[in-house]
Design an enzyme around this catalytic site. Structure first.
Site, PDB file in Angstrom:
ATOM      1  N   SER A 109      -4.039   3.231  25.737  1.00  0.00           N
ATOM      2  CA  SER A 109      -5.401   3.156  25.227  1.00  0.00           C
ATOM      3  C   SER A 109      -5.653   4.232  24.161  1.00  0.00           C
ATOM      4  O   SER A 109      -5.008   4.200  23.122  1.00  0.00           O
ATOM      5  CB  SER A 109      -6.367   3.247  26.412  1.00  0.00           C
ATOM      6  OG  SER A 109      -7.665   2.928  26.028  1.00  0.00           O
ATOM      7  N   ASP A 159      -8.123  -8.462  27.268  1.00  0.00           N
ATOM      8  CA  ASP A 159      -8.611  -7.078  27.122  1.00  0.00           C
ATOM      9  C   ASP A 159     -10.018  -7.092  26.508  1.00  0.00           C
ATOM     10  O   ASP A 159     -10.202  -7.551  25.384  1.00  0.00           O
ATOM     11  CB  ASP A 159      -7.634  -6.313  26.204  1.00  0.00           C
ATOM     12  CG  ASP A 159      -7.909  -4.823  26.184  1.00  0.00           C
ATOM     13  OD1 ASP A 159      -9.068  -4.424  26.408  1.00  0.00           O
ATOM     14  OD2 ASP A 159      -6.963  -4.060  25.921  1.00  0.00           O
ATOM     15  N   HIS A 190      -7.694  -4.541  30.226  1.00  0.00           N
ATOM     16  CA  HIS A 190      -7.330  -3.273  29.580  1.00  0.00           C
ATOM     17  C   HIS A 190      -6.380  -2.462  30.469  1.00  0.00           C
ATOM     18  O   HIS A 190      -5.646  -1.616  29.970  1.00  0.00           O
ATOM     19  CB  HIS A 190      -8.605  -2.475  29.267  1.00  0.00           C
ATOM     20  CG  HIS A 190      -8.397  -1.404  28.240  1.00  0.00           C
ATOM     21  ND1 HIS A 190      -8.029  -1.670  26.937  1.00  0.00           N
ATOM     22  CD2 HIS A 190      -8.492  -0.050  28.322  1.00  0.00           C
ATOM     23  CE1 HIS A 190      -7.911  -0.525  26.274  1.00  0.00           C
ATOM     24  NE2 HIS A 190      -8.183   0.470  27.093  1.00  0.00           N
TER      25      HIS A 190
HETATM   26  C1  MLT Z   1     -10.337   4.494  21.785  1.00  0.00           C
HETATM   27  O1  MLT Z   1     -11.397   5.055  21.695  1.00  0.00           O
HETATM   28  O2  MLT Z   1      -9.255   4.990  21.483  1.00  0.00           O
HETATM   29  C2  MLT Z   1     -10.390   3.096  22.297  1.00  0.00           C
HETATM   30  O3  MLT Z   1     -11.720   2.667  22.318  1.00  0.00           O
HETATM   31  C3  MLT Z   1      -9.752   3.000  23.625  1.00  0.00           C
HETATM   32  C4  MLT Z   1     -10.420   3.862  24.631  1.00  0.00           C
HETATM   33  O4  MLT Z   1     -10.077   5.030  24.734  1.00  0.00           O
HETATM   34  O5  MLT Z   1     -11.281   3.370  25.362  1.00  0.00           O
END
Ligand code: MLT
Length: 211
Positions: A109, A159, A190
């Protein structure tokens, strides 16, 4: 406690098997340097593990760069933090004596997003990457060259944070730069699934033995 390097609180686990690349473990929002240690051990047993904690806090949750909203990034901060992370890898290689030319990122992520940003900004810093639930961090203005860099993308087709088109765009961007991209699609959201750990581990074994 381990002294921070370049401002990064981190954890380093030395290799127990010689000859393997070092894994750079990059957590998701709200994680820390401990989060992905067991994932790293499952992905490439015996490899050295380097796990920095993101230095940005969002309502108390560590991240690697600021965002304005979910999926909307603060581009100036992203550029700054990307350079800091690249510098950290270099400093850590000197301190812990691992080969800076054999570092493979494993990100989830937010951690996968900064790893993608490092790949697109400093193509020589990473020898490969496993990116779980990554999105396009920014659209590069200049051509990027990632000749043959092995990259594994783990995408969840349901996701809610990363639209399928965005994951496809990231794969196309990396392929366009010359990277060897493997996209692993799962009927998942996710969160990471166990099958993706097994699949990436198999891929990583192949990469580690060919580098
Ligand atoms: C981010 O901010 O890198 C993406 O939205 C993924 C997350 O951290 O939720």
């Amino acid at each position: 406690m381990t002294e921070p390097i370049d401002g990064f609180t981190h954890r380093f686990e030395p290799a127990t098997v010689p000859g393997l690349p070092t894994l750079l473990l990059l957590h998701g929002t709200g994680g820390d340097e401990n989060d992905l240690i067991s994932l790293g051990q499952s992905l490439l047993p015996g490899a050295a593990l380097l796990a920095p904690r993101g230095q940005v806090l969002e309502r108390g949750m560590p991240r690697y760069f600021r965002r304005l909203a979910e999926g909307v990034f603060d581009m100036e901060d992203l550029a700054l933090r990307t350079a800091q992370l690249a510098g950290f890898v270099d400093s850590a290689a000197k301190k812990y004596q691992f080969d800076p030319e054999r570092v493979i990122a494993v990100g989830f992520s937010n951690g996968a997003n900064i790893a993608a940003s490092v790949l697109l900004t400093f193509p020589k810093v990473l020898a490969g990457a496993v990116l779980y639930r990554a999105m396009v961090p920014f659209e590069p203005g200049d051509p990027v060259v990632l000749p043959g860099t092995p990259i594994w993308l783990g995408v969840g087709s349901f996701d809610p944070i990363i639209p399928v088109a965005n994951a496809e765009r990231l794969a196309a961007l990396l392929r366009g730069a010359g990277a060897q991209v493997t996209v692993d699609w799962r009927d998942a959201g996710h969160n990471l699934t166990g099958d993706e750990v097994v699949a990436a581990a198999e891929w990583l074994r192949g990469v580690a033995s060919s580098q």
